[in-house]
Design a protein around this motif. Structure first.
Motif, mmCIF file in Angstrom:
data_model
loop_
_atom_site.group_PDB
_atom_site.id
_atom_site.type_symbol
_atom_site.label_atom_id
_atom_site.label_comp_id
_atom_site.label_asym_id
_atom_site.label_seq_id
_atom_site.Cartn_x
_atom_site.Cartn_y
_atom_site.Cartn_z
ATOM 1 N N ASP A 1 0.629 -1.554 0.336
ATOM 2 C CA ASP A 1 -0.006 0.108 0.315
ATOM 3 C C ASP A 1 0.797 1.343 0.506
ATOM 4 N N ARG A 2 1.089 2.037 -0.697
ATOM 5 C CA ARG A 2 1.817 3.147 -0.843
ATOM 6 C C ARG A 2 1.551 4.281 -0.327
ATOM 7 N N THR A 3 0.668 4.388 0.433
ATOM 8 C CA THR A 3 -0.212 5.004 1.040
ATOM 9 C C THR A 3 0.757 5.018 3.331
ATOM 10 N N LEU A 4 1.392 3.727 2.805
ATOM 11 C CA LEU A 4 2.098 3.705 4.239
ATOM 12 C C LEU A 4 3.438 4.525 4.198
ATOM 13 N N TYR A 5 3.494 4.705 2.868
ATOM 14 C CA TYR A 5 5.218 4.776 2.890
ATOM 15 C C TYR A 5 4.667 6.609 2.864
ATOM 16 N N GLU A 6 3.736 7.586 2.689
ATOM 17 C CA GLU A 6 3.212 7.983 3.705
ATOM 18 C C GLU A 6 2.755 8.607 4.611
ATOM 19 N N ALA A 7 2.057 7.856 5.038
ATOM 20 C CA ALA A 7 2.246 7.448 6.329
ATOM 21 C C ALA A 7 4.061 7.573 7.148
ATOM 22 N N GLY A 8 4.816 7.120 7.042
ATOM 23 C CA GLY A 8 5.961 6.297 7.428
ATOM 24 C C GLY A 8 6.506 7.773 7.678
ATOM 25 N N ALA A 9 6.751 8.823 6.007
ATOM 26 C CA ALA A 9 7.353 9.728 5.883
ATOM 27 C C ALA A 9 6.868 10.998 7.000
ATOM 28 N N ILE A 10 5.295 11.109 7.112
ATOM 29 C CA ILE A 10 4.791 12.149 8.708
ATOM 30 C C ILE A 10 5.701 11.656 9.951
ATOM 31 N N ASP A 11 5.890 10.122 9.857
ATOM 32 C CA ASP A 11 6.169 9.615 11.559
ATOM 33 C C ASP A 11 7.579 9.465 11.247
ATOM 34 N N GLY A 12 8.735 10.109 10.722
ATOM 35 C CA GLY A 12 9.778 10.171 11.471
ATOM 36 C C GLY A 12 10.754 9.875 9.904
ATOM 37 N N ILE A 13 9.892 8.819 8.561
ATOM 38 C CA ILE A 13 10.681 7.881 7.846
ATOM 39 C C ILE A 13 11.861 8.551 6.944
ATOM 40 N N ARG A 14 13.103 8.968 7.081
ATOM 41 C CA ARG A 14 13.193 9.961 6.045
ATOM 42 C C ARG A 14 14.862 9.208 4.760
ATOM 43 N N ASN A 15 14.640 7.658 4.514
ATOM 44 C CA ASN A 15 15.210 7.511 3.725
ATOM 45 C C ASN A 15 14.700 6.202 3.683
ATOM 46 N N ARG A 16 15.149 5.672 2.289
ATOM 47 C CA ARG A 16 14.599 4.055 1.772
ATOM 48 C C ARG A 16 15.245 3.463 2.252
ATOM 49 N N TRP A 17 16.335 3.228 2.909
ATOM 50 C CA TRP A 17 16.635 1.880 4.128
ATOM 51 C C TRP A 17 15.546 1.616 5.241
ATOM 52 N N GLN A 18 15.519 2.633 5.609
ATOM 53 C CA GLN A 18 14.312 2.473 6.576
ATOM 54 C C GLN A 18 12.884 2.794 5.828
ATOM 55 N N GLU A 19 12.031 3.078 4.640
ATOM 56 C CA GLU A 19 11.212 2.243 4.194
ATOM 57 C C GLU A 19 11.238 1.489 3.326
ATOM 58 N N LEU A 20 12.566 0.980 3.546
ATOM 59 C CA LEU A 20 12.953 -0.831 3.292
ATOM 60 C C LEU A 20 12.735 -1.312 4.389
#
Length: 317
Positions: free
Chosen positions: A208-227
């Motif tokens: 779900d792509r919306t998870l990445y948007e929510a993660g950016a709001i919660d403080g995820i800043r790079n691709r490794w943290q997204e992964l």
């Protein structure tokens, strides 16, 4: 014995058990159509998977040659396997070494290539997926590698090394015990981008792509943290499926050994548990002993699978 002989605690447990059984039957009646649809699968699975495994476990305690009725021998087959059968110990060492190298590397390679390809445009992604997946379904795989490691000077490996002055005479790649297992590992890694690779691509497409948007709001800043915190936890079913497939491939290697190296291999350098099983089950027809080999292999795969499930459960923590 009186009904209350077990005391209040026993009666409480009995009532709780009856309650759970009652809820189970109510749920089954509620979803009876779903159970009706999956019944054929469970019948087939039980007949061709569960029953053979249980039958093999029972036969492993017998002496059975398929001509005479099985004779109970207890733990004799297992004692012979680990104490008297030196070839099995060689097969066990080769299988564990093969699995420890090809299993993790092929699993990570499947995910890495799937992750990289997933970022490409759809048409290019489809083309690269086909190219990387093709070796696993290619019918002339062994011919390619046998030509590459041919024992004469016309083999590509020998020709290249002689041309550059690395060696003076051809190396017997597929007959020298020093190189046989390494070549098999290399071939298996080349073939590893198969079903797991496709499962990972499908899993990445369904995150779900919306998870990445929510993660950016919660403080995820790079691709490794997204992964680590989003992609991998969202793909746990595909990761588990891929792990089961790679574990099965790593422990059940036999075909490439038989077709490329021959059977038996020189000094048993490419002998694995499955080739040992083929020897006793399909050639010697010692089905009791072969069942013991199969049971040991099944136990190893089951323990590895349970360990992998536990490790995957920590993803994202």
């Amino acid at each position: 014995m009186p009904p209350n002989a077990g005391g209040p605690a026993a009666n409480t447990r009995l009532r709780a058990l009856r309650s759970r059984i009652g809820r189970l039957f109510r749920e089954m009646r509620k979803h009876k159509h779903a159970y009706a649809l999956i019944t054929p699968y469970f019948l087939i699975f039980g007949t061709f998977t569960v029953f053979p495994v249980l039958m093999s476990l029972c036969l492993s305690f017998t002496s059975f040659n398929m001509l005479e009725p099985p004779k109970w021998v207890g733990w004799s087959n297992y004692a012979r396997l680990f104490v008297q059968d030196d070839v099995f110990l060689i097969a066990l060492k080769n299988t564990l070494l093969f699995a420890l190298i090809t299993g993790p590397i092929s699993y990570m390679a499947c995910f890495l290539f799937a992750w990289l390809i997933n970022e490409l445009p759809p048409k290019l992604r489809a083309l690269l997926t086909l190219i990387l997946y093709a070796p696993s379904i290619s019918g002339n795989t062994y011919l390619i590698w046998q030509t590459l490691f041919a024992s004469d000077s016309y083999g590509y490996a020998n020709s290249f090394l002689i041309k550059w002055g690395v060696i003076m005479e051809p190396i017997q790649w597929l007959q020298d015990p020093r190189f046989v297992l390494g070549i098999l590992i290399l071939v298996q890694l080349w073939l590893s981008l198969g079903t797991s690779f496709l499962a990972f691509i499908a899993g990445l497409q369904n995150v779900d792509r919306t998870l990445y948007e929510a993660g950016a709001i919660d403080g995820i800043r790079n691709r490794w943290q997204e992964l680590w915190f989003i992609t991998l936890p969202a793909m746990r079913p595909q990761l588990l499926f891929g792990a089961v497939i790679q574990i099965t491939l790593a422990f059940s290697v036999a075909e490439i050994s038989i077709y490329m190296i021959g059977f038996p291999s020189v000094d048993y350098a490419a002998h694995t548990i499955v080739t040992h099983l083929v020897d006793y089950g399909s050639i010697r027809y010692e089905m009791g002993y072969a069942s013991a080999i199969a049971t040991v292999l099944f136990t190893m795969m089951l323990c590895t699978n349970l360990l992998t499930r536990k490790l995957l459960g920590k993803v994202g923590e």
